[in-house]
Scaffold this active site. Structure first.
Site: not given
Ligand code: FAD
Length: 645
Positions: A270, A325-327, A330
């Site tokens: 990241e 944030p990653r969620d 993605a």
């Protein structure tokens, strides 16, 4: 029963990653005798792969940072499902743990005025990740290893034996946590395991056992995780009577390599986005601006110009949405690829080459530069990378007491690091794992040592010969697999498991697919009883995998069962059939336990499987912590009833 070596220790730590080593150092510093067991060579744990950094609110790069801001970011990242006390401890104690690491010899990158440098990462309001280029995990493990050696040298001076109070059993696998049977549920009495090279069995007796075994990613086909991530600690805890909490939350990191096939899933840190990298689709569009969810709308830039200004003037601009944030990232990548705007190999483009001079890229992201050059023949200083989601981290894990890391319901069992659940809620922020390892690794070691010391030598639970015999029989079963039906190849079973989890319980989930996954898992469990291996116990990877299958199947069932139960989308759990986040679900923790504590029930109820799932109320947040948030923000997450209270 063959001869089994037995040794006695005060504390046994299973795992020599960041959490395990920090726990072991603490237990030893409390004056206790501590054994560490790990599957790989000492110094090779999964933690060495960590790239971007350790999140700690030291405020070295932006003085506005403090534990309250870190706490808020962590809760927002986890969509308020985090165990609030664990998040508070993490935010408060992480800086001390990083400075301590420095006094033990860690060489962090520096700011121009000589302080530990901190970098930006998704979901963190300020630059917060202490780092060593993009090889932070390696430095963390190197430093902890050096500290272990220093303590061993002390013991050599005092007792004439380097390993008098701290010994590492490397290339050994623990297959059972042992308990005595007296009293309700029994207390931990030690561990049973085997040496991977010789196949020899051993028992380490100890009243306190710390699980620090990491995650579960090897149950999925596309993953950034190392071979060690077969969910052993999660399964060992279940089998010992502990509970796993919120196993539906599996983090799919937005940026794994997608090409060539042999490296699919390997992580692209990241830091690439933290340092200015942007995501584009096949039309060349920076698509993340289209995917900022309502709850984050006021915190992220609306235009590319504002997002770009933020890198140099963060106080007057909002961060670019590549740093959501990653969620969120993605899901956005997944949607772009599905909509036909993906890259040639089924990902999207991640570009730093147009954002930074080549020498800066090589200095700040040396591993990424090397990784793409060596593995994909891509020069990231001149061209974009192709990236897509990869199974990366499990937020769910052993239910622990927040302050002591003690596993709920099993006296003498502790858990820290990725194997423990609760801290990260429904989604972990990057950098919060390494701080988790240090903060809760230390706490686990401390409280395990106190527990063992308070119990005293006379009250130590005993390991019975019957328990050793049964653990041994279980471990030997693949050499004489069960009579009925054809023998099964453990590698085939593993591949089928990975494919099923990837396809049916992956990044986007639907009820009928998860039901199908549970059905396939029950078939695989039956077949795994016939998993057979040839040869002998000396280094036999097929045998090792046959034993790991028990763990992966148990853990996968927990993930699938909990994912089917949670009828909403939150963090690392996205339901196509329940796309919204539902405030009523925020108060619900899903807890898995073994339905039947026999090693393997003679008859398995297909509907129940091996796991029983229960709903449990999440504890309400302490009022002073609630006050750290604006009421308007809380309204997005808390129910009206909670808000009134
Ligand atoms: P590990 O480091 O995985 O250690 C587990 C230990 O348990 C190993 O020693 C293993 O051998 C042992 N073990 C397992 N099963 C058994 C058994 N049955 N018997 C005996 N021993 C056993 N997080 C961040 O915060 N920042 C980052 O920059 C970052 N980058 C990452 C990059 C990559 C590529 C990946 C994959 C993850 C990254 N993470 C990062 C996540 C982080 O690295 C992990 O969550 C963390 O290292 C887990 O540490 P741990 O101590 O819990 O377990």
């Amino acid at each position: 029963m063959t001869r089994v070596d037995r040794q006695s220790w005060d504390v046994v730590v299973v795992g020599a990653g960041g959490a395990g080593l920090r726990a072991a150092i603490e237990a030893r510093e409390q004056g206790l005798r501590c054994a560490v067991v790990c599957k790989s060579l000492f110094g090779k744990a999964h933690t060495v792969m960590a790239e971007g950094g350790i999140a700690a609110c030291m405020g070295n790069v932006n003085a506005h940072d403090n534990w309250q801001v870190h706490y808020r970011d962590t809760l927002r990242g986890g969509k308020f499902l985090n165990n609030w006390r664990m998040a508070e401890l993490l935010a408060r104690e992480a800086p001390q743990r990083v400075w301590e690491l420095e006094t033990w010899g860690a060489v962090f990158d520096r700011t121009p005025d000589g302080r530990i440098s901190q970098r930006n990462f998704g979901g963190h309001e300020y630059p917060r990740l202490a780092h060593v280029g993009d090889r932070t995990g390696l430095e963390l493990i190197r430093t902890l290893q050096q500290k272990v050696v220093a303590l061993q040298q002390e013991d050599r001076r005092e007792f004439g034996d380097y390993e008098a109070r701290l010994k590492v059993f490397q290339e050994c696998t623990v297959t059972r946590v042992l308990k005595n049977r007296s009293g309700p549920g029994g207390r931990v009495s030690g561990v049973f395991g085997y040496e991977r090279e010789s196949g020899r069995f051993f028992v380490l007796e100890a009243p306190a056992v710390v699980l620090a075994t990491g995650g579960i990613g090897k149950s999925f086909k596309v993953t950034s995780n190392s071979w060690e991530y077969t969910g052993d600690g999660h399964a060992l805890a279940l089998l010992a009577g502990a509970r796993l909490v919120n196993m539906e939350f599996v983090q799919f990191h937005p940026t794994g390599m997608v090409w060539p096939p042999s490296v699919k899933g390997i992580l692209v840190t990241e830091s690439v986005r933290g340092d200015g990298g942007v995501l584009r689709n096949s039309d060349g569009k920076r698509f993340m601006f289209d995917y900022v969810p309502e709850v984050f709308k006021d915190k992220y830039a609306e235009t590319e110009a504002e997002g770009d200004r933020w890198y140099t003037d963060p106080d007057h601009n909002r961060r670019p949405p590549e740093l959501l944030p990653r969620d969120e990232v993605a899901r956005a990548i997944n949607a772009e690829v599905k909509a036909g705007r993906g890259s040639p190999h089924g990902g999207v483009f991640l570009d730093v080459s147009t954002r930074m001079p080549a020498e800066v890229i090589r200095r700040k992201l040396p591993s990424m530069h090397h990784q793409f050059k060596e593995l994909a023949d891509v020069d990231i200083t001149a061209e974009a990378m192709e990236v897509g989601p990869t199974c990366h981290y499990v937020m769910g894990g052993v239910e622990v007491e927040p302050d002591t890391a003690a596993a709920v319901g099993v006296p003498g069992l502790f858990a820290a690091g990725e194997v423990a659940g609760g801290l990260h809620g429904s989604n972990r922020l990057g950098g919060n794992s390494l701080s988790d390892l240090l903060v809760f690794g230390r706490r686990a070691g401390l409280y395990a040592a106190r527990y063992a010391a308070e119990l005293g030598p006379a009250a130590r639970p005993e390991v019975s010969d019957a328990d050793i015999a049964s653990a041994e029989a279980e471990a030997l079963r693949p050499f004489g697999a069960e009579g009925t039906g054809a023998a099964e190849n453990p590698y085939t079973l593993h591949q089928e498991l990975q494919q099923s989890m990837n396809d049916l319980v992956g990044i986007i989930r639907r009820a009928p697919e998860m039901e199908e996954a549970l059905h396939r898992l029950s078939v695989l469990r039956a077949r795994a009883r016939r998993a057979a291996v040839e040869g002998h116990r000396q280094f036999n990877p097929g045998w090792h995998l046959a034993l790991d299958l028990r763990n992966m199947l148990l853990v996968s069932e927990c993930v699938a069962r909990a994912a089917l139960e949670r009828a909403e989308s939150r963090g690392g759990h996205t339901r196509d059939d329940h796309p919204g986040m539902d405030r009523r679900w925020r108060r619900v923790n899903l807890v898995c336990r073994l339905a039947d504590d026999s090693a393997e029930p003679a008859v398995e109820d297909p509907a129940l499987g091996r796991i029983r799932l229960e709903r449990q109320d999440a504890p309400p947040m302490r009022p002073d912590l609630l006050e750290l948030f604006e009421k308007d923000e809380l309204k997005k997450y808390l129910t009206d009833e909670e808000l009134t209270r």
